[in-house]
Design a protein around this motif. Structure first.
Motif, PDB file in Angstrom:
ATOM      1  N   GLY A  75     -36.199  17.800 -31.008  1.00  2.00           N
ATOM      2  CA  GLY A  75     -34.862  17.753 -30.429  1.00  2.00           C
ATOM      3  C   GLY A  75     -34.810  17.181 -29.026  1.00  2.00           C
ATOM      4  O   GLY A  75     -33.728  16.917 -28.497  1.00  2.00           O
ATOM      5  N   GLU A  76     -35.972  16.975 -28.406  1.00  4.38           N
ATOM      6  CA  GLU A  76     -36.038  16.404 -27.057  1.00  4.38           C
ATOM      7  C   GLU A  76     -36.343  14.907 -27.069  1.00  4.38           C
ATOM      8  O   GLU A  76     -36.285  14.246 -26.028  1.00  4.38           O
ATOM      9  CB  GLU A  76     -37.125  17.120 -26.246  1.00  4.38           C
ATOM     10  N   LEU A  78     -34.960  12.066 -28.217  1.00  4.39           N
ATOM     11  CA  LEU A  78     -34.002  11.031 -27.846  1.00  4.39           C
ATOM     12  C   LEU A  78     -33.869  10.929 -26.329  1.00  4.39           C
ATOM     13  O   LEU A  78     -33.906   9.827 -25.763  1.00  4.39           O
ATOM     14  CB  LEU A  78     -32.641  11.310 -28.480  1.00  4.39           C
ATOM     15  N   GLU A  79     -33.721  12.048 -25.680  1.00  9.20           N
ATOM     16  CA  GLU A  79     -33.592  12.037 -24.220  1.00  9.20           C
ATOM     17  C   GLU A  79     -34.830  11.431 -23.567  1.00  9.20           C
ATOM     18  O   GLU A  79     -34.724  10.667 -22.588  1.00  9.20           O
ATOM     19  CB  GLU A  79     -33.370  13.458 -23.702  1.00  9.20           C
ATOM     20  N   GLN A  82     -34.882   7.709 -23.846  1.00  6.14           N
ATOM     21  CA  GLN A  82     -33.936   7.115 -22.909  1.00  6.14           C
ATOM     22  C   GLN A  82     -34.456   7.119 -21.476  1.00  6.14           C
ATOM     23  O   GLN A  82     -34.197   6.189 -20.718  1.00  6.14           O
ATOM     24  CB  GLN A  82     -32.604   7.864 -22.987  1.00  6.14           C
ATOM     25  N   PRO A  93     -32.467  11.459 -37.175  1.00  3.93           N
ATOM     26  CA  PRO A  93     -31.211  11.332 -36.434  1.00  3.93           C
ATOM     27  C   PRO A  93     -30.309  12.553 -36.582  1.00  3.93           C
ATOM     28  O   PRO A  93     -29.444  12.808 -35.745  1.00  3.93           O
ATOM     29  CB  PRO A  93     -30.565  10.079 -37.029  1.00  3.93           C
ATOM     30  N   TYR A  95     -30.793  15.445 -35.900  1.00  2.99           N
ATOM     31  CA  TYR A  95     -30.889  16.362 -34.769  1.00  2.99           C
ATOM     32  C   TYR A  95     -29.976  15.952 -33.612  1.00  2.99           C
ATOM     33  O   TYR A  95     -29.865  16.688 -32.629  1.00  2.99           O
ATOM     34  CB  TYR A  95     -32.330  16.435 -34.264  1.00  2.99           C
ATOM     35  N   PHE A  96     -29.326  14.785 -33.730  1.00  2.00           N
ATOM     36  CA  PHE A  96     -28.552  14.266 -32.604  1.00  2.00           C
ATOM     37  C   PHE A  96     -27.142  13.842 -33.038  1.00  2.00           C
ATOM     38  O   PHE A  96     -26.768  12.679 -32.933  1.00  2.00           O
ATOM     39  CB  PHE A  96     -29.291  13.078 -31.973  1.00  2.00           C
ATOM     40  N   GLN A  99     -24.906  12.067 -30.307  1.00  4.90           N
ATOM     41  CA  GLN A  99     -25.311  10.748 -29.833  1.00  4.90           C
ATOM     42  C   GLN A  99     -25.396   9.699 -30.939  1.00  4.90           C
ATOM     43  O   GLN A  99     -25.173   8.519 -30.700  1.00  4.90           O
ATOM     44  CB  GLN A  99     -26.675  10.843 -29.132  1.00  4.90           C
ATOM     45  N   LEU A 100     -25.745  10.127 -32.156  1.00  2.56           N
ATOM     46  CA  LEU A 100     -25.961   9.186 -33.258  1.00  2.56           C
ATOM     47  C   LEU A 100     -25.123   9.575 -34.487  1.00  2.56           C
ATOM     48  O   LEU A 100     -25.663   9.748 -35.579  1.00  2.56           O
ATOM     49  CB  LEU A 100     -27.452   9.163 -33.634  1.00  2.56           C
ATOM     50  N   VAL A 104     -26.337   9.990 -38.378  1.00  2.00           N
ATOM     51  CA  VAL A 104     -26.491  11.379 -38.816  1.00  2.00           C
ATOM     52  C   VAL A 104     -26.000  11.587 -40.244  1.00  2.00           C
ATOM     53  O   VAL A 104     -26.606  12.327 -41.022  1.00  2.00           O
ATOM     54  CB  VAL A 104     -25.751  12.325 -37.851  1.00  2.00           C
ATOM     55  N   ASN A 140     -27.654   3.905 -27.133  1.00  2.00           N
ATOM     56  CA  ASN A 140     -28.491   5.050 -26.763  1.00  2.00           C
ATOM     57  C   ASN A 140     -29.861   4.635 -26.251  1.00  2.00           C
ATOM     58  O   ASN A 140     -30.746   5.476 -26.076  1.00  2.00           O
ATOM     59  CB  ASN A 140     -28.650   5.984 -27.966  1.00  2.00           C
TER      60      ASN A 140
END
Length: 342
Positions: A75-76, A78-79, A82, A93, A95-96, A99-100, A104, A140
């Motif tokens: 879960g971390e 994507l951040e 970035q 995807p 999990y986001f 953002q997505l 999703v 993203n």
């Protein structure tokens, strides 16, 4: 003459060193966080992908994979992609959702596909025919290289479940926005849970059941804590993607990018074939380990599906609010063609 020869040798040495430095400047190592252990069918494809990229770029591009969330929680990811904390990630995807949201839907809307082939066809068409998918990723700071396949997620449980009524009060592992509503539709209790938590969750009774593919039940040894599998597909769809940050992608030369994309296309085919083949072997292994497969009558399947909200309509409504409604409508139209739904 000796001076001249020495000068030429020195010049040659300088050229050689310069050439070596130029080569080194192009060499890059990309660190990839992976949400799965190295033992799954798809993980082995990812290792093949990494090895093949290194081979075809003559060692210029190396991909180092850190298995089982070795660098970060799923879960971390994507951040961290970035921010530059990760170069690549094998992540779902689903999990986001914030953002997505376009990515999703096929990764999380339940009971809308039945086979690996449907999932494979759908994701290929979405990526090729709906530009908004690539645009969403770019916004993203990431790029999707390819998506994996999973065998259908059946109902895996601690006790036999062969009817909708038996779901009343049962706690089920879920993810995303729509899977919890699938459970609530039959009076179950959804419990958001990451992959590495499923074994302990079932073992300790935090959840009573979890949608899971038969080969993953073997990989994660879920059969030790849940001995029953009901033949109802709760979810099927494209699975985790192999993503690269935009910053890492920019580090690659055009030639290297072409190689990565070629290997990605080959990895999709390799993954699809391997996943389908793994299902029969996994079923045999599970039966050897005391797992019982139960029929889930068609009438009960229909009862569950009829209780569901209209996931497509709800998703389009959410995408309208996000300014992505047209893309969602296009995606749903393609989706319905793939599964033969009018």
């Amino acid at each position: 003459m000796a001076f001249l020869n020495n000068g030429l040798k020195a010049t040659g040495l300088g050229l050689a060193l310069a050439t070596g430095l130029a080569f080194s400047a192009q060499a890059v190592t990309l660190n990839m966080n992976h949400q799965w252990p190295a033992t799954t069918v798809g993980s082995k494809v990812d290792q093949w992908f990494a090895d093949e990229v290194e081979k075809r770029t003559d060692g210029e591009v190396k991909i180092k994979i850190f298995w089982s969330e070795g660098l970060a929680k799923a879960g971390e990811a994507l951040e961290l992609l970035q921010s530059g904390g990760l170069d690549m990630a094998a992540m779902s995807p689903g999990y986001f959702p914030a953002q997505l949201p376009l990515h999703v839907a096929p990764n999380s809307i339940p009971m809308k596909m039945e086979s690996v082939e449907q999932a494979s066809t759908l994701m290929k068409r979405l990526m090729e025919e709906v530009p908004a998918y690539a645009e969403e990723a770019e916004a993203n700071g990431i790029k999707a290289l390819f998506f994996h396949h999973l065998n259908p997620y059946l109902l895996v449980s601690r006790e036999p479940i062969t009817s909708v009524d038996q779901m009343d009060g049962k706690k089920m592992r879920t993810w995303g926005n729509d899977m919890p509503r699938m459970v609530e539709a039959v009076d179950g209790t959804p419990v958001t849970m990451m992959l590495p938590e499923i074994y302990e969750g079932l073992s300790r009774g935090v959840v009573d059941t979890a949608p899971f593919a038969v080969d993953l039940v073997v990989n994660y040894k879920i059969y030790e804590v849940a001995k029953h599998i009901s033949e109802i597909t709760l979810w099927e769809g494209p699975s985790w993607g192999v993503w690269i940050s935009s910053a890492a992608w920019e580090k690659l030369t055009p030639e290297q990018r072409t190689i990565v994309e070629e290997v990605s296309a080959e990895a999709v085919k390799r993954d699809r074939e391997a996943v389908i083949a793994a299902a029969d072997e996994a079923r045999a292994t599970l039966k050897e380990n005391g797992v019982t497969f139960h029929e889930f009558p068609q009438a009960e399947k229909d009862k569950w599906r009829n209780a569901l909200p209209d996931f497509f309509a709800d998703w389009i409504a959410r995408m309208d609010e996000a300014g992505k409604g047209d893309a969602a409508r296009q995606a749903v139209a393609i989706w319905k063609e793939v599964i033969g739904e009018s």
